[in-house]
Write a protein that holds these residues in place. Structure first.
Motif, short mmCIF file in Angstrom:
data_model
loop_
_atom_site.label_atom_id
_atom_site.label_comp_id
_atom_site.label_asym_id
_atom_site.label_seq_id
_atom_site.Cartn_x
_atom_site.Cartn_y
_atom_site.Cartn_z
N TRP A 323 5.55 76.67 76.52
CA TRP A 323 6.24 75.51 75.95
C TRP A 323 5.93 75.33 74.46
O TRP A 323 6.80 74.99 73.68
N TYR A 326 6.27 77.92 69.72
CA TYR A 326 6.77 77.77 68.35
C TYR A 326 5.73 77.11 67.47
O TYR A 326 5.43 77.57 66.35
N VAL A 352 9.61 82.79 71.79
CA VAL A 352 10.59 81.75 71.50
C VAL A 352 11.97 82.32 71.80
O VAL A 352 12.61 82.92 70.94
N TYR A 353 12.43 82.14 73.03
CA TYR A 353 13.69 82.72 73.46
C TYR A 353 14.88 81.81 73.19
O TYR A 353 16.02 82.23 73.31
N TRP A 354 14.61 80.54 72.89
CA TRP A 354 15.69 79.61 72.60
C TRP A 354 16.07 79.70 71.12
O TRP A 354 15.36 80.32 70.32
N ASP A 355 17.17 79.10 70.74
CA ASP A 355 17.65 79.16 69.37
C ASP A 355 16.76 78.30 68.48
O ASP A 355 16.77 77.08 68.56
N ASN A 356 15.98 78.94 67.63
CA ASN A 356 15.07 78.24 66.74
C ASN A 356 15.11 78.94 65.37
O ASN A 356 14.55 80.02 65.19
N ASN A 360 12.93 82.27 63.84
CA ASN A 360 13.61 83.49 63.40
C ASN A 360 13.30 83.80 61.94
O ASN A 360 13.09 84.97 61.57
#
Length: 411
Positions: A323, A326, A352-356, A360
């Protein structure tokens, strides 16, 4: 065991099972140890259960878990003449032939009758133990019956049905008398039935944990709050989470804190949320650690404290929670609250597999310069482009260009 439970055992049952929110669990534990040492087999039996973990006793008491000592105590309770100890040992698979020979009863039925007599007299723990004898089919062993004892399969099935069904009434008696564990087996009995002998009756299970919650059991208040939350009744859920927390149920303050932190069922109050989450930290709850870590990282309800944030979020990560990756990655990338370490930053940010966009950008920055990872211009550009319109990413992309052959290189 005699005709009644000792005053020490009755008091311990009150504080450990029937009215557990009083917070006198540790005093009750000490009372049982003293009574057990004085030869009280029932005290020894209850003490054994207290050492078997949250499946046998409320974890809010904070009792130690010690399976070896629990087994030793259970054997001791049989030798001390506890009929309760005999039935609990039978249920636990510990009443082996050698141990059975040591019990001061002519047979298991005699021990059962003694416990049943106390159950009829109103003791909730004994009612629960009797109910378990029917629920788990121990009555077969107690009554010395097998399938071969019956003239036909139909007769055997009828015998099973008659006996198994007796658990329902005993569990209800136990639940109403304060033995909250009875609700668990009642719930299973109603929702699952029993093979092809007892049909499920799920409608009867609907209000079980609500009833337990209204009786004041913190664990049932937390379960009922979860049920209300699933139904979208967030304001009601918060009321019951608070009751469970005030009763000492581990993890409930984390649920209260989450509601105030995120504004679920109430107006947001991040300062109060932090107070609730801090109360839950000693329970080792990952949710409270993660939310508090975010609060300290972002300065929500508390001043920014990156070192505290890193410590709290690391607790969850070390227990397989991704969780906070990030925030952990950002701390390592920037050297906030910990030593700057690009390799460690990448080890967090890769999860971090979600859009962040910021994650990136950081990965693109590190790949472009070979910081903590092998330099890779294509990887750098890939992540920087994924960061979209983030100003830092757009600025970083200006350091690269595409050749006539479509290859990305540094300018």
């Amino acid at each position: 065991m005699g005709k009644e439970l000792s005053s020490e055992v009755r008091q311990a049952l009150q504080d450990i099972y029937y009215n557990e929110r009083t917070g006198r669990g540790k005093e009750a534990f000490a009372l049982l140890e003293k009574a057990s040492a004085a030869g009280d087999g029932d005290a020894t039996c209850i003490l054994a259960r207290c050492l078997c973990g949250y499946q046998y006793v409320w974890k809010g008491h904070g009792f130690p878990e010690d399976d070896d000592r629990a087994t030793e105590l259970l054997h001791k309770s049989v030798e001390q003449g506890s009929a309760l100890g005999v039935l609990v040992a039978l249920r636990s698979g510990e009443l082996r032939p050698a141990m059975k020979r040591k019990m001061p009863f002519a047979n298991l039925q005699e021990a059962f009758n003694e416990v049943e007599e106390l159950a009829f007299a109103g003791d909730a723990f004994c009612q629960y133990v009797v109910g378990n004898s029917y629920f788990w089919w121990d009555f077969l062993t107690i009554q010395d019956k097998t399938k071969d004892s019956f003239s036909s399969q139909a007769a055997y099935q009828a015998y099973l049905r008659e006996n198994i069904s007796k658990c329902e009434d005993w569990f209800w008696k136990a639940l109403r008398g304060g033995m909250y564990f009875a609700a668990n087996n009642l719930n299973h009995y109603y929702t699952k039935g029993d093979e092809d002998i007892i049909a499920p009756q799920p409608e009867k299970a609907k209000d079980l944990f609500k009833i337990g919650a209204e009786y004041g059991h913190p664990i049932h208040q937390a379960i009922y709050a979860d049920d209300l939350k699933k139904e979208g009744r967030n304001e009601e859920a918060l009321i019951w989470y608070k009751k469970a927390a005030e009763g000492g149920h581990p993890g409930a303050w984390a649920d209260v804190g989450r509601c105030y932190y995120q504004g679920i069922g109430t107006a947001k109050d991040e300062a109060y949320a932090v107070q609730c989450l801090e109360k839950d930290l000693p329970n080792g709850n990952i949710l409270s650690h993660n939310l508090l870590g975010e609060a300290y990282f972002q300065g929500r309800g508390v001043p920014v404290d990156y070192e505290r944030a890193f410590q709290l979020l690391s607790f969850g990560y070390e227990r397989d929670s991704k969780w906070g990756v990030y925030y952990l990655g950002k701390c390592c990338f920037m050297g906030w609250g910990t030593v700057q370490d690009y390799a460690k930053a990448e080890s967090f940010l890769q999860h971090v597999y979600w859009d962040n966009a910021d994650a990136n950008y950081m990965r693109g920055y590190m790949y472009g310069r070979g910081l903590g990872v092998a330099e890779s211009i294509p990887q750098a550009v890939f992540f920087l482009q994924k960061a979209g319109n983030l100003p830092e990413a757009k600025e970083e992309l200006r350091h690269y260009k595409k050749t006539l052959f479509g290859k990305w290189v540094r300018r």
